[in-house]
Design a protein around this motif. Structure first.
Motif, PDB file in Angstrom:
ATOM      1  N   PRO A 297       0.807  -1.178  -0.119  1.00 16.76           N
ATOM      2  CA  PRO A 297       0.148   0.100   0.052  1.00 16.76           C
ATOM      3  C   PRO A 297       0.817   1.283  -0.052  1.00 16.76           C
ATOM      4  O   PRO A 297       0.360   2.390  -0.623  1.00 16.76           O
ATOM      5  CB  PRO A 297      -0.900  -0.349   1.425  1.00 16.76           C
TER       6      PRO A 297
ATOM      7  N   GLY B  80       0.509   3.802  -2.994  1.00 18.87           N
ATOM      8  CA  GLY B  80       0.093   5.135  -2.612  1.00 18.87           C
ATOM      9  C   GLY B  80       1.057   6.162  -3.223  1.00 18.87           C
ATOM     10  O   GLY B  80       0.397   7.358  -3.869  1.00 18.87           O
TER      11      GLY B  80
ATOM     12  N   MET C 248      -7.208  11.064  -0.601  1.00 21.69           N
ATOM     13  CA  MET C 248      -7.127   9.551  -0.095  1.00 21.69           C
ATOM     14  C   MET C 248      -7.135   9.268   1.275  1.00 21.69           C
ATOM     15  O   MET C 248      -7.613   8.458   1.675  1.00 21.69           O
ATOM     16  CB  MET C 248      -5.402   9.252  -0.612  1.00 21.69           C
TER      17      MET C 248
ATOM     18  N   GLU D 256      -9.690   6.432   2.715  1.00 23.14           N
ATOM     19  CA  GLU D 256      -9.048   5.281   3.345  1.00 23.14           C
ATOM     20  C   GLU D 256      -9.691   5.473   4.752  1.00 23.14           C
ATOM     21  O   GLU D 256     -10.112   4.263   5.262  1.00 23.14           O
ATOM     22  CB  GLU D 256      -7.696   5.729   3.280  1.00 23.14           C
ATOM     23  N   TYR D 257      -9.786   6.519   5.594  1.00 26.03           N
ATOM     24  CA  TYR D 257     -10.373   6.391   6.667  1.00 26.03           C
ATOM     25  C   TYR D 257     -11.686   5.887   6.734  1.00 26.03           C
ATOM     26  O   TYR D 257     -12.092   5.155   7.556  1.00 26.03           O
ATOM     27  CB  TYR D 257     -10.274   7.979   7.421  1.00 26.03           C
TER      28      TYR D 257
ATOM     29  N   SER E 206     -13.284   4.065   4.563  1.00 36.11           N
ATOM     30  CA  SER E 206     -13.302   2.457   4.167  1.00 36.11           C
ATOM     31  C   SER E 206     -12.991   1.607   5.396  1.00 36.11           C
ATOM     32  O   SER E 206     -13.539   0.847   5.416  1.00 36.11           O
ATOM     33  CB  SER E 206     -12.428   2.567   2.974  1.00 36.11           C
TER      34      SER E 206
ATOM     35  N   ALA F 139      -4.472   4.281   8.693  1.00 33.26           N
ATOM     36  CA  ALA F 139      -4.450   3.839   7.342  1.00 33.26           C
ATOM     37  C   ALA F 139      -4.571   5.106   6.592  1.00 33.26           C
ATOM     38  O   ALA F 139      -4.259   5.281   5.566  1.00 33.26           O
ATOM     39  CB  ALA F 139      -5.849   3.126   7.264  1.00 33.26           C
TER      40      ALA F 139
ATOM     41  N   SER G 106      -1.802   6.689   4.061  1.00 33.41           N
ATOM     42  CA  SER G 106      -2.073   7.117   2.667  1.00 33.41           C
ATOM     43  C   SER G 106      -2.024   8.481   2.320  1.00 33.41           C
ATOM     44  O   SER G 106      -1.414   8.725   1.102  1.00 33.41           O
ATOM     45  CB  SER G 106      -3.812   6.661   2.677  1.00 33.41           C
TER      46      SER G 106
END
Length: 251
Positions: free
Chosen positions: A38, A42, A82, A86-87, A89, A169, A173
């Protein structure tokens, strides 16, 4: 926590732990990619998207300030986007898992025997002799938290003690995207007045990212590097052409 069968078979079970003989004979790569995958992807995402944005703007204008401002805006917008995505998700996934764990915890309280039998059936389905499967299920069901952990792993495919953190996360990201997106802007910030130094630095970065990705694939490093360089270079070339076309049309 381990369990050794009391029937003389000598079988020792450790939930979630690899077989010791397997560890001694050979090892496998981390097929999940761990943190490397990741992080690299990223950074690659930030690099390609910001390079494409800047080349598109540069194709339509020769104003250095406009190109730099576009690159910095793309960096900030992409990194925050991003991080927010990401947070959301990871937080949503975590909340879903916690809700399902609560369902399982409630079932273990209300119907302990049914859950124990479910575990015994599972071990029998995996090839353990019926008597041994009953012993293992009985042993693991004595501790409610251990029983919850085993049911979660077997039924949900998750470890209750290792749920991902939304904040971590989001932060990772944000950072990885920002690092990648900074590369095309950096030559301008250091005094470059034309596009080609930014393109050169970006293409080098793409090659290096691709080479690093080969650590979690079976491809040679040079193949992965060249593939990513070609893809990122194509994206930049297309957006530069579109920027030039639109710049002429709007001019």
């Amino acid at each position: 926590m381990s369990y050794t069968a009391g029937d003389g078979t000598g079988i020792t079970l450790r939930p979630g732990a690899p077989n010791s003989a397997h560890r001694d004979n050979h090892t496998h790569r981390d097929v999940s990619g761990g943190w490397l995958r990741p992080a690299v992807f990223g950074a690659m995402d930030g690099l390609v998207s910001n390079l494409a944005l800047m080349t598109g703007v540069a194709g339509g204008t020769v104003d250095r300030q406009v190109v730099v401002l576009s690159g910095l805006a793309g960096l900030a917008a992409g990194a925050f986007s991003m991080a927010a995505g990401e947070y959301t998700s990871v937080a949503s996934q975590r909340e879903l898992v916690l809700a399902e764990l609560e369902v399982e915890r409630r079932e273990l309280r209300r119907h302990p025997e049914s859950e124990r039998q479910e575990l015994a059936d599972l071990y029998r389905g995996r090839g353990l002799p019926p008597e041994l499967a009953e012993q293992v299920a009985e042993h693991f069901s004595r501790d409610p938290e251990q029983a919850l952990e085993i049911h979660a792993r077997e039924e949900l495919g998750v470890d209750p003690g290792e749920l991902p953190s939304p904040a971590v996360a989001a932060g990772s990201s944000f950072a990885s995207f920002a690092v990648g997106a900074l590369l095309p802007v950096l030559p301008y910030l250091l005094g470059a007045a034309v596009l080609w130094p930014a393109v050169a630095v970006s293409l080098l970065g793409l090659f290096l990212c691709g080479a690093v990705v080969s650590k979690v694939t079976s491809r040679p490093w040079w193949y992965s590097g060249l593939r990513q360089l070609a893809l990122g270079g194509a994206a930049a070339a297309v957006t530069y052409g579109l920027g030039t076309l639109f710049g002429v049309a709007l001019g």
